[in-house]
Design an enzyme around this catalytic site. Structure first.
Site, PDB file in Angstrom:
ATOM      1  N   ASP A   8       6.995   1.798  -7.348  1.00 54.16           N
ATOM      2  CA  ASP A   8       6.127   0.636  -7.372  1.00 54.16           C
ATOM      3  C   ASP A   8       5.630   0.505  -8.817  1.00 54.16           C
ATOM      4  O   ASP A   8       5.707   1.474  -9.584  1.00 54.16           O
ATOM      5  CB  ASP A   8       4.972   0.871  -6.395  1.00 54.16           C
ATOM      6  CG  ASP A   8       3.952  -0.238  -6.426  1.00 54.16           C
ATOM      7  OD1 ASP A   8       4.353  -1.398  -6.283  1.00 54.16           O
ATOM      8  OD2 ASP A   8       2.745   0.056  -6.592  1.00 54.16           O
ATOM      9  N   LEU A   9       5.143  -0.654  -9.206  1.00 49.52           N
ATOM     10  CA  LEU A   9       4.701  -0.837 -10.596  1.00 49.52           C
ATOM     11  C   LEU A   9       3.177  -0.720 -10.738  1.00 49.52           C
ATOM     12  O   LEU A   9       2.672   0.263 -11.290  1.00 49.52           O
ATOM     13  CB  LEU A   9       5.194  -2.195 -11.118  1.00 49.52           C
ATOM     14  CG  LEU A   9       4.833  -2.535 -12.566  1.00 49.52           C
ATOM     15  CD1 LEU A   9       5.379  -1.513 -13.546  1.00 49.52           C
ATOM     16  CD2 LEU A   9       5.338  -3.931 -12.926  1.00 49.52           C
ATOM     17  N   ASP A  10       2.469  -1.706 -10.224  1.00 46.68           N
ATOM     18  CA  ASP A  10       1.004  -1.720 -10.365  1.00 46.68           C
ATOM     19  C   ASP A  10       0.394  -0.575  -9.565  1.00 46.68           C
ATOM     20  O   ASP A  10       0.598  -0.475  -8.361  1.00 46.68           O
ATOM     21  CB  ASP A  10       0.457  -3.066  -9.869  1.00 46.68           C
ATOM     22  CG  ASP A  10      -1.057  -3.109  -9.867  1.00 46.68           C
ATOM     23  OD1 ASP A  10      -1.681  -2.394 -10.676  1.00 46.68           O
ATOM     24  OD2 ASP A  10      -1.616  -3.846  -9.048  1.00 46.68           O
ATOM     25  N   THR A  16      -2.294  -2.656 -13.606  1.00 47.59           N
ATOM     26  CA  THR A  16      -2.477  -4.092 -13.845  1.00 47.59           C
ATOM     27  C   THR A  16      -3.501  -4.684 -12.879  1.00 47.59           C
ATOM     28  O   THR A  16      -3.893  -5.833 -13.032  1.00 47.59           O
ATOM     29  CB  THR A  16      -1.136  -4.862 -13.733  1.00 47.59           C
ATOM     30  OG1 THR A  16      -0.369  -4.300 -12.664  1.00 47.59           O
ATOM     31  CG2 THR A  16      -0.338  -4.754 -15.028  1.00 47.59           C
ATOM     32  N   LYS A  44      -4.271  -5.313  -3.576  1.00 49.86           N
ATOM     33  CA  LYS A  44      -3.307  -4.386  -4.172  1.00 49.86           C
ATOM     34  C   LYS A  44      -2.006  -4.326  -3.365  1.00 49.86           C
ATOM     35  O   LYS A  44      -2.033  -4.134  -2.159  1.00 49.86           O
ATOM     36  CB  LYS A  44      -3.909  -2.985  -4.304  1.00 49.86           C
ATOM     37  CG  LYS A  44      -4.924  -2.924  -5.432  1.00 49.86           C
ATOM     38  CD  LYS A  44      -5.329  -1.506  -5.785  1.00 49.86           C
ATOM     39  CE  LYS A  44      -6.314  -1.543  -6.942  1.00 49.86           C
ATOM     40  NZ  LYS A  44      -6.927  -0.232  -7.174  1.00 49.86           N
ATOM     41  N   SER A 113       8.761  -3.605  -6.855  1.00 47.16           N
ATOM     42  CA  SER A 113       7.413  -4.153  -7.004  1.00 47.16           C
ATOM     43  C   SER A 113       7.293  -5.523  -6.360  1.00 47.16           C
ATOM     44  O   SER A 113       8.278  -6.257  -6.261  1.00 47.16           O
ATOM     45  CB  SER A 113       7.095  -4.264  -8.506  1.00 47.16           C
ATOM     46  OG  SER A 113       5.976  -5.087  -8.734  1.00 47.16           O
ATOM     47  N   ALA A 114       6.075  -5.880  -5.952  1.00 51.01           N
ATOM     48  CA  ALA A 114       5.818  -7.216  -5.403  1.00 51.01           C
ATOM     49  C   ALA A 114       5.631  -8.247  -6.506  1.00 51.01           C
ATOM     50  O   ALA A 114       5.631  -9.444  -6.257  1.00 51.01           O
ATOM     51  CB  ALA A 114       4.571  -7.182  -4.525  1.00 51.01           C
ATOM     52  N   LYS A 144       5.928  -6.636   1.127  1.00 49.46           N
ATOM     53  CA  LYS A 144       5.487  -5.387   1.744  1.00 49.46           C
ATOM     54  C   LYS A 144       4.340  -5.728   2.689  1.00 49.46           C
ATOM     55  O   LYS A 144       3.539  -6.584   2.343  1.00 49.46           O
ATOM     56  CB  LYS A 144       4.961  -4.406   0.671  1.00 49.46           C
ATOM     57  CG  LYS A 144       5.981  -4.015  -0.399  1.00 49.46           C
ATOM     58  CD  LYS A 144       5.277  -3.316  -1.570  1.00 49.46           C
ATOM     59  CE  LYS A 144       6.232  -3.131  -2.737  1.00 49.46           C
ATOM     60  NZ  LYS A 144       5.589  -2.564  -3.934  1.00 49.46           N
ATOM     61  N   GLU A 168       4.262   5.006  -4.296  1.00 48.12           N
ATOM     62  CA  GLU A 168       3.446   3.834  -3.959  1.00 48.12           C
ATOM     63  C   GLU A 168       1.953   4.149  -4.023  1.00 48.12           C
ATOM     64  O   GLU A 168       1.538   5.250  -3.682  1.00 48.12           O
ATOM     65  CB  GLU A 168       3.751   3.387  -2.526  1.00 48.12           C
ATOM     66  CG  GLU A 168       4.597   2.147  -2.395  1.00 48.12           C
ATOM     67  CD  GLU A 168       3.946   0.876  -2.897  1.00 48.12           C
ATOM     68  OE1 GLU A 168       2.718   0.847  -3.113  1.00 48.12           O
ATOM     69  OE2 GLU A 168       4.667  -0.107  -3.086  1.00 48.12           O
ATOM     70  N   ASP A 169       1.163   3.155  -4.411  1.00 46.80           N
ATOM     71  CA  ASP A 169      -0.298   3.328  -4.427  1.00 46.80           C
ATOM     72  C   ASP A 169      -0.982   2.490  -3.357  1.00 46.80           C
ATOM     73  O   ASP A 169      -2.199   2.600  -3.182  1.00 46.80           O
ATOM     74  CB  ASP A 169      -0.873   2.918  -5.784  1.00 46.80           C
ATOM     75  CG  ASP A 169      -0.820   1.416  -5.974  1.00 46.80           C
ATOM     76  OD1 ASP A 169       0.272   0.840  -5.794  1.00 46.80           O
ATOM     77  OD2 ASP A 169      -1.864   0.813  -6.274  1.00 46.80           O
TER      78      ASP A 169
HETATM   79  P1  B16 Z   1       2.319 -11.240  -9.440  1.00 47.40           P
HETATM   80  P2  B16 Z   1       2.994  -3.918  -7.184  1.00 47.40           P
HETATM   81  C1  B16 Z   1       1.586  -6.181  -7.005  1.00 47.40           C
HETATM   82  O1  B16 Z   1       2.265  -5.234  -7.796  1.00 47.40           O
HETATM   83  C2  B16 Z   1       0.087  -6.071  -7.226  1.00 47.40           C
HETATM   84  O2  B16 Z   1      -0.388  -4.821  -6.768  1.00 47.40           O
HETATM   85  C3  B16 Z   1      -0.610  -7.166  -6.473  1.00 47.40           C
HETATM   86  O3  B16 Z   1      -2.005  -7.081  -6.681  1.00 47.40           O
HETATM   87  C4  B16 Z   1      -0.080  -8.537  -6.932  1.00 47.40           C
HETATM   88  O4  B16 Z   1      -0.691  -9.576  -6.227  1.00 47.40           O
HETATM   89  C5  B16 Z   1       1.431  -8.552  -6.730  1.00 47.40           C
HETATM   90  O5  B16 Z   1       2.028  -7.478  -7.437  1.00 47.40           O
HETATM   91  C6  B16 Z   1       2.051  -9.860  -7.195  1.00 47.40           C
HETATM   92  O6  B16 Z   1       1.943  -9.948  -8.591  1.00 47.40           O
HETATM   93  O7  B16 Z   1       1.207 -12.218  -9.296  1.00 47.40           O
HETATM   94  O8  B16 Z   1       2.471 -10.700 -10.843  1.00 47.40           O
HETATM   95  O9  B16 Z   1       3.630 -11.773  -8.900  1.00 47.40           O
HETATM   96  O10 B16 Z   1       1.919  -2.949  -6.826  1.00 47.40           O
HETATM   97  O11 B16 Z   1       3.855  -4.331  -6.012  1.00 47.40           O
HETATM   98  O12 B16 Z   1       3.821  -3.452  -8.359  1.00 47.40           O
HETATM   99 MG    MG Z   2       1.101  -1.017  -6.354  1.00 43.22          MG
END
Ligand code: B16
Ligand code: MG
Length: 217
Positions: A8-10, A16, A44, A113-114, A144, A168-169
């Site tokens: 996962d990224l964030d 972020t 998140k 990542s999302a 997810k 994953e967090d």
């Molecule tokens: P974006 P992850 C997610 O990243 C974030 O945790 C989540 O807060 C955010 O809404 C989502 O990405 C979408 O991000 O607006 O940049 O498309 O944890 O899946 O890496």
């Molecule tokens: Mg995350």
């Protein structure tokens, strides 16, 4: 290798969430309600569209589809203002050592990542070229806890899901990994992520020989 890793990224590679918070707070201010760091926890790992819905629920605000689209764009513009200032110093502790460890073991890893901004963020921190593939919010149709993002990750790794290890967090992310029948590693609060197969507070806590238990000769 016989195993592969999906990150996962964030919350795992970078933080972020603090920038998402500032950008969503801007919008809440404009709409006239309070948005706290505790509220931000609910966003998140959740997609951008779903995040807006949660935010509007918090403020008890109803908007037309048109307005929602407008706010999704303006929120992202504010967010981009923050992430275009990111640099390698924002890689979370332990992340680079972990990638180096995997390189040494010849274990491939991909991003799952999302975020639709994932490639930009990885480029900013100088990690984009290290991943064998990037699976992000642009390549999936179901967010997810749906396992889609991780199942595509397994395909990119050329491995069956059972041979993939997910870092994953977020609660929804651990659920997605479980639904995909992968090994889940929860990074962060142990109680929140108690449904993960393994728990660590952060990536610095992962023992150097951690992956040996999964690798079969
Ligand atoms: P974006 P992850 C997610 O990243 C974030 O945790 C989540 O807060 C955010 O809404 C989502 O990405 C979408 O991000 O607006 O940049 O498309 O944890 O899946 O890496
Ligand atoms: Mg995350």
């Amino acid at each position: 290798s016989t195993i592969g890793v999906i990150f996962d990224l964030d919350g795992v590679i970078v933080d972020t969430a603090k920038y998402h918070f500032l950008a969503w707070k801007d919008l809440a201010d404009e709409l006239g309600f309070e948005f706290t760091e505790a509220h931000n926890e609910l966003l998140k790992g959740v997609s951008r569209v779903r995040s807006l819905e949660i935010l509007l629920d918090i403020g008890n605000v109803k908007l037309s589809e048109e307005k929602k689209q407008e706010y999704l764009i303006s929120k992202n513009e504010v967010y981009l203002g923050y992430i275009t200032k990111m640099g390698p110093d924002e890689i979370l502790p332990g992340a680079e050592d972990l990638l180096n460890n995997l390189d040494a073991l010849e274990v491939k890893y991909v991003l799952g990542s999302a975020s639709k901004n994932a490639p930009l963020i990885l480029k900013q921190v100088g990690l984009l070229d290290r991943f064998a593939a990037i699976v992000d919010g642009n390549s999936v149709s179901k967010a997810k806890p749906d396992p889609e993002v991780f199942l595509i990750g397994a395909e990119k790794l050329g491995l069956p899901p059972e041979k993939c290890i997910v870092f994953e967090d977020a609660i929804a992310g651990v659920e997605a990994a479980k639904a995909a029948h992968m090994v889940s590693i929860g990074i962060g609060d142990q109680e929140t992520l108690s449904h993960a197969n393994f728990n660590f507070n952060n990536l610095t806590e992962i023992p150097e020989d951690f992956f040996a238990q999964f690798i079969s000769e």
